[in-house]
Design a protein around this motif. Structure first.
Motif, short mmCIF file in Angstrom:
data_model
loop_
_atom_site.label_atom_id
_atom_site.label_comp_id
_atom_site.label_asym_id
_atom_site.label_seq_id
_atom_site.Cartn_x
_atom_site.Cartn_y
_atom_site.Cartn_z
N PRO A 70 32.99 29.94 24.59
CA PRO A 70 34.08 30.90 24.73
C PRO A 70 34.72 30.74 26.11
O PRO A 70 34.02 30.66 27.12
CB PRO A 70 33.39 32.25 24.61
CG PRO A 70 32.12 31.96 23.89
CD PRO A 70 31.73 30.56 24.29
N VAL A 71 36.03 30.63 26.16
CA VAL A 71 36.74 30.31 27.40
C VAL A 71 37.83 31.35 27.67
O VAL A 71 38.59 31.70 26.77
CB VAL A 71 37.37 28.91 27.32
CG1 VAL A 71 38.15 28.60 28.58
CG2 VAL A 71 36.32 27.85 27.07
N TRP A 72 37.89 31.82 28.91
CA TRP A 72 39.00 32.64 29.39
C TRP A 72 39.76 31.73 30.36
O TRP A 72 39.28 31.42 31.44
CB TRP A 72 38.49 33.88 30.11
CG TRP A 72 37.85 34.88 29.21
CD1 TRP A 72 38.46 35.94 28.59
CD2 TRP A 72 36.47 34.94 28.80
NE1 TRP A 72 37.55 36.64 27.84
CE2 TRP A 72 36.32 36.04 27.95
CE3 TRP A 72 35.36 34.15 29.08
CZ2 TRP A 72 35.10 36.39 27.38
CZ3 TRP A 72 34.14 34.49 28.51
CH2 TRP A 72 34.02 35.59 27.67
N ASN A 73 40.94 31.27 29.94
CA ASN A 73 41.68 30.25 30.69
C ASN A 73 42.60 30.77 31.78
O ASN A 73 43.08 30.00 32.59
CB ASN A 73 42.53 29.41 29.73
CG ASN A 73 41.68 28.47 28.92
OD1 ASN A 73 40.91 27.70 29.46
ND2 ASN A 73 41.81 28.54 27.61
N ASN A 74 42.89 32.06 31.80
CA ASN A 74 43.90 32.58 32.71
C ASN A 74 43.36 33.75 33.51
O ASN A 74 43.97 34.81 33.60
CB ASN A 74 45.14 32.99 31.91
CG ASN A 74 46.33 33.22 32.79
OD1 ASN A 74 46.48 32.60 33.83
ND2 ASN A 74 47.19 34.13 32.38
N CYS A 75 42.20 33.57 34.13
CA CYS A 75 41.56 34.64 34.88
C CYS A 75 42.10 34.73 36.30
O CYS A 75 42.53 33.73 36.87
CB CYS A 75 40.05 34.41 34.94
SG CYS A 75 39.29 34.32 33.32
N THR A 76 42.04 35.93 36.87
CA THR A 76 42.41 36.13 38.26
C THR A 76 41.14 36.34 39.07
O THR A 76 40.36 37.25 38.79
CB THR A 76 43.33 37.35 38.43
OG1 THR A 76 44.50 37.14 37.65
CG2 THR A 76 43.72 37.53 39.89
N MET A 77 40.91 35.46 40.04
CA MET A 77 39.74 35.52 40.90
C MET A 77 40.18 36.06 42.26
O MET A 77 40.97 35.42 42.95
CB MET A 77 39.11 34.14 41.05
CG MET A 77 37.90 34.10 41.93
SD MET A 77 37.08 32.48 41.95
CE MET A 77 38.33 31.44 42.69
N SER A 78 39.69 37.23 42.62
CA SER A 78 39.98 37.84 43.92
C SER A 78 38.77 37.61 44.81
O SER A 78 37.69 38.12 44.53
CB SER A 78 40.24 39.33 43.77
OG SER A 78 41.32 39.56 42.89
N SER A 79 38.95 36.83 45.87
CA SER A 79 37.86 36.52 46.80
C SER A 79 38.10 37.27 48.10
O SER A 79 39.16 37.12 48.73
CB SER A 79 37.80 35.02 47.08
OG SER A 79 37.56 34.31 45.89
N TYR A 80 37.14 38.08 48.48
CA TYR A 80 37.24 38.91 49.68
C TYR A 80 36.47 38.24 50.82
O TYR A 80 35.27 38.03 50.73
CB TYR A 80 36.69 40.31 49.42
CG TYR A 80 37.45 41.02 48.33
CD1 TYR A 80 38.56 41.80 48.63
CD2 TYR A 80 37.05 40.90 46.99
CE1 TYR A 80 39.27 42.44 47.62
CE2 TYR A 80 37.76 41.55 45.98
CZ TYR A 80 38.87 42.32 46.31
OH TYR A 80 39.56 42.95 45.31
N TYR A 81 37.20 37.89 51.87
CA TYR A 81 36.64 37.28 53.07
C TYR A 81 36.60 38.32 54.18
O TYR A 81 37.22 39.38 54.06
CB TYR A 81 37.52 36.10 53.53
CG TYR A 81 37.57 34.96 52.57
CD1 TYR A 81 36.79 33.83 52.78
CD2 TYR A 81 38.39 34.98 51.44
CE1 TYR A 81 36.84 32.75 51.91
CE2 TYR A 81 38.43 33.91 50.55
CZ TYR A 81 37.65 32.81 50.80
OH TYR A 81 37.70 31.75 49.93
N ASP A 82 35.92 38.01 55.28
CA ASP A 82 35.89 38.95 56.40
C ASP A 82 37.27 39.14 57.02
O ASP A 82 37.53 40.13 57.68
CB ASP A 82 34.88 38.51 57.46
CG ASP A 82 35.11 37.11 57.97
OD1 ASP A 82 36.02 36.41 57.46
OD2 ASP A 82 34.39 36.69 58.90
N ASP A 83 38.18 38.20 56.79
CA ASP A 83 39.51 38.30 57.37
C ASP A 83 40.62 38.46 56.33
O ASP A 83 41.79 38.21 56.61
CB ASP A 83 39.79 37.08 58.25
CG ASP A 83 39.67 35.76 57.51
OD1 ASP A 83 39.25 35.77 56.33
OD2 ASP A 83 39.98 34.72 58.10
#
Length: 123
Positions: A30-43
């Motif tokens: 099963p594949v989700w091809n259009n995901c939004t990945m929010s990556s939180y950095y210290d800055d």
């Protein structure tokens, strides 16, 4: 069964960035091809598109950063709780998902940096 295939696993020609890290063959996951990945950095925060594949206890997260492809692969530890390892660079992560939820959330550690991430599943 074709040469090199694993008994009991259905194979297909799905367009994947990487072969299965467990058996090195392509799987119909099963594949989700259009995901939004929010990556939180210290800055700050970076939002990128990614692909998520989940089947059984396996999970694969794939994304592009510039011209480079990155991949995290993991196994479910308990229901909805995954530990992942980077396959293309030095890194590890966790992701958690409530049943039938459209979000995965967790932390990551890559190349000496740490942060949190949230992935919204979307076809």
């Amino acid at each position: 069964m074709n040469e090199g295939e694993t008994p009991g696993i259905r194979h297909c020609k799905v367009d994947l960035f990487f072969r299965c890290p467990f058996c090195r063959l392509e799987h119909d996951m099963p594949v989700w091809n259009n995901c939004t990945m929010s990556s939180y950095y210290d800055d700050g925060l970076i939002e990128e598109q990614c692909v998520v594949k989940i089947e059984g206890s396996s999970i694969i997260i794939e994304y592009m950063n510039g011209k480079n492809r990155y991949s995290f692969v993991g196994v479910e530890q308990t229901d909805g709780h995954y530990k992942l390892t980077a396959q293309t660079h030095k890194g590890r992560a966790t992701l958690h998902r409530f049943p039938n939820d459209q979000f995965l959330e967790g932390w990551w550690h890559e190349d000496g940096r740490v942060g949190m991430w949230r992935i919204q599943l979307d076809d």
